[in-house]
Scaffold this active site. Sequence first.
Site, PDB file in Angstrom:
ATOM      1  N   CYS A   1       0.823  -1.205   0.000  1.00  0.00           N
ATOM      2  CA  CYS A   1       0.000   0.000   0.000  1.00  0.00           C
ATOM      3  C   CYS A   1       0.868   1.272   0.000  1.00  0.00           C
ATOM      4  O   CYS A   1       1.636   1.500  -0.933  1.00  0.00           O
ATOM      5  CB  CYS A   1      -0.961  -0.048   1.188  1.00  0.00           C
ATOM      6  SG  CYS A   1      -2.390   1.059   1.036  1.00  0.00           S
ATOM      7  N   HIS A   2       0.787   2.098   1.047  1.00  0.00           N
ATOM      8  CA  HIS A   2       1.557   3.343   1.108  1.00  0.00           C
ATOM      9  C   HIS A   2       2.951   3.149   1.723  1.00  0.00           C
ATOM     10  O   HIS A   2       3.736   4.096   1.790  1.00  0.00           O
ATOM     11  CB  HIS A   2       0.803   4.394   1.937  1.00  0.00           C
ATOM     12  CG  HIS A   2      -0.447   4.912   1.277  1.00  0.00           C
ATOM     13  ND1 HIS A   2      -1.619   4.195   1.250  1.00  0.00           N
ATOM     14  CD2 HIS A   2      -0.698   6.082   0.623  1.00  0.00           C
ATOM     15  CE1 HIS A   2      -2.562   4.885   0.622  1.00  0.00           C
ATOM     16  NE2 HIS A   2      -2.031   6.038   0.226  1.00  0.00           N
TER      17      HIS A   2
END
Length: 295
Positions: free
Chosen positions: A215-216
């Site tokens: 994800c991030h």
Amino acid sequence: MRRLVFAVIGLGLVAVVVIGLTQSRGDNATPKAATISAAQARQQLAGAPAPLAALHDQANELLSGGNDAFQARMRRLKGYPVVVNGWAAWCGPCRAEFPYLQQLSVQEGKRVAFLVANEGVEQVELTAPWKAVEAAGGEPVLIAPESGEVQAFEHLDKADTFEATEAVADVDAADYDGLVLPGGVANPDRLRRVPEAVDFTRGFFEAGKPVAAICHAPWVLVEAGVVDGRTLTSFPSLRTDIRNAGGTWVDEEVHVEAGLVSSRKPDDLDAFCAKAIEEIAEGVHAEQRAATVGS
């Protein structure tokens, strides 16, 4: 006289059957195990690590103590090449059991660092890989800027809290076999502002140890300066950051490159966890170290 004739004929038939069976064994014959003397074995094992050298004396040993004794033996052999009996080449049960034994000997005792901020980690991106590591026989360790409470989130809503047993300033990448970086927007944004977290992350790349980021989380990789020349995926909003850092961004469920595992979002967790465990089990990746040192 008739009985004697029948007896001779009977003996002849038995001889034919025995000869036929002997000649028809071919490739189905039980293989003869290659044997060497004790002196030859010791010579071949000269200089080997103690757990491997001890295998000669442990050959055909029947372990007492059940599964606990077996698990303890596998822990002592973790990370070493697996010695395979030649009988396994034809023995069906042996072939079936070997991958399990190999996986267990490699994974047993692996310590995997989970690095998160004290607030903001996406809960499922922490808990799913954590459970996967435990299921594979590894030891997950939760690390944060400060030891103590970690507040997880389900997107923007507070979820459960977890206990970070280690502060990142007090740990060293040398003490772990792999690193997992969960996502969540706020989580990596906070981590990349903690110099000790950034240095800890870079330490895994410099040692060639597996790193899994979802994800991030690649924001931390960008800050650590380990993205240049690498191909990875992430949440789509990070693609410009990755490209600006010299990396190549791809839109894939999971991407693996020399020990670096990356995925885009929680929907990719099954593939992410499977590849993370696979790379951690493989151990050090020389290509990852070579691509980092000097960058």
